[in-house]
Design a protein around this motif. Structure first.
Motif: not given
Length: 175
Positions: A108, A80, A100, A105, A76
């Motif tokens: 995501h 980013d 993810a 998730d 993650a």
């Protein structure tokens, strides 16, 4: 080493010096367990004016040594912080999408799939399926259960009994 090398980034002129600096920085960061910073240094090397051999070595280090070991949290942070136009971002973004999806998730997964599509990154069948499932989960109700029941023929009575049981459990009227 990192403290002394970091201020030199962007100041080298010769491609060989740039490659040596960024490779040394990436390896020092990796030795300290900072995979996120190491990937950033390697990505910078891939976007720098260095030889093709240096770029291949940087890519190999990222793919063979770092990518298999990164945790979902590191993935993650990497997705980013890396420049999404770089050559390493799609590799780590795909890995983050898989992580993810495995973690459930779906928000995501949808976000990563959208970013990957925006950058025209090719999806393997597995990733395409994950992205599609994540997008469909946005509109479906995970509490809904489907059933295929025989409502005609020899097993009609069993099917009707099962249907009545489902209706009773759902709190719906029998008719």
């Amino acid at each position: 080493a990192i403290t002394h090398l970091r201020p030199l980034v962007g100041r080298t002129v010769a491609p060989a010096d740039t490659a040596l600096l960024l490779r040394s920085l990436a390896q020092a960061q990796l030795a300290l367990g900072d995979r996120v910073a190491s990937v950033s240094s390697l990505d910078l090397m891939l976007r720098s004016n260095v030889t093709e051999d240096a770029k291949q070595a940087a890519r190999a280090l990222a793919v063979n040594s770092i990518l298999p070991q990164v945790s979902p949290e590191e993935l993650a942070r990497i997705t980013d912080t890396l420049d999404s136009r770089g050559s390493l971002w799609p590799l780590f973004a795909k890995r983050a999408l898989r992580a993810a999806y495995s973690a459930g998730d779906m928000d995501h997964v949808r976000g990563l799939a959208e970013q990957l599509r925006e950058h025209n990154v090719e999806f393997e069948d597995e990733l395409r399926t994950m992205a599609l499932r994540a997008e469909q989960s946005e509109t479906s109700d995970p509490r809904v259960i489907g059933a295929i029941l025989p409502l005609s023929g020899r097993a009609r009575a069993v099917g009707q009994d099962a249907l009545r049981g489902l209706m009773l459990a759902a709190g719906a009227p029998e008719d």
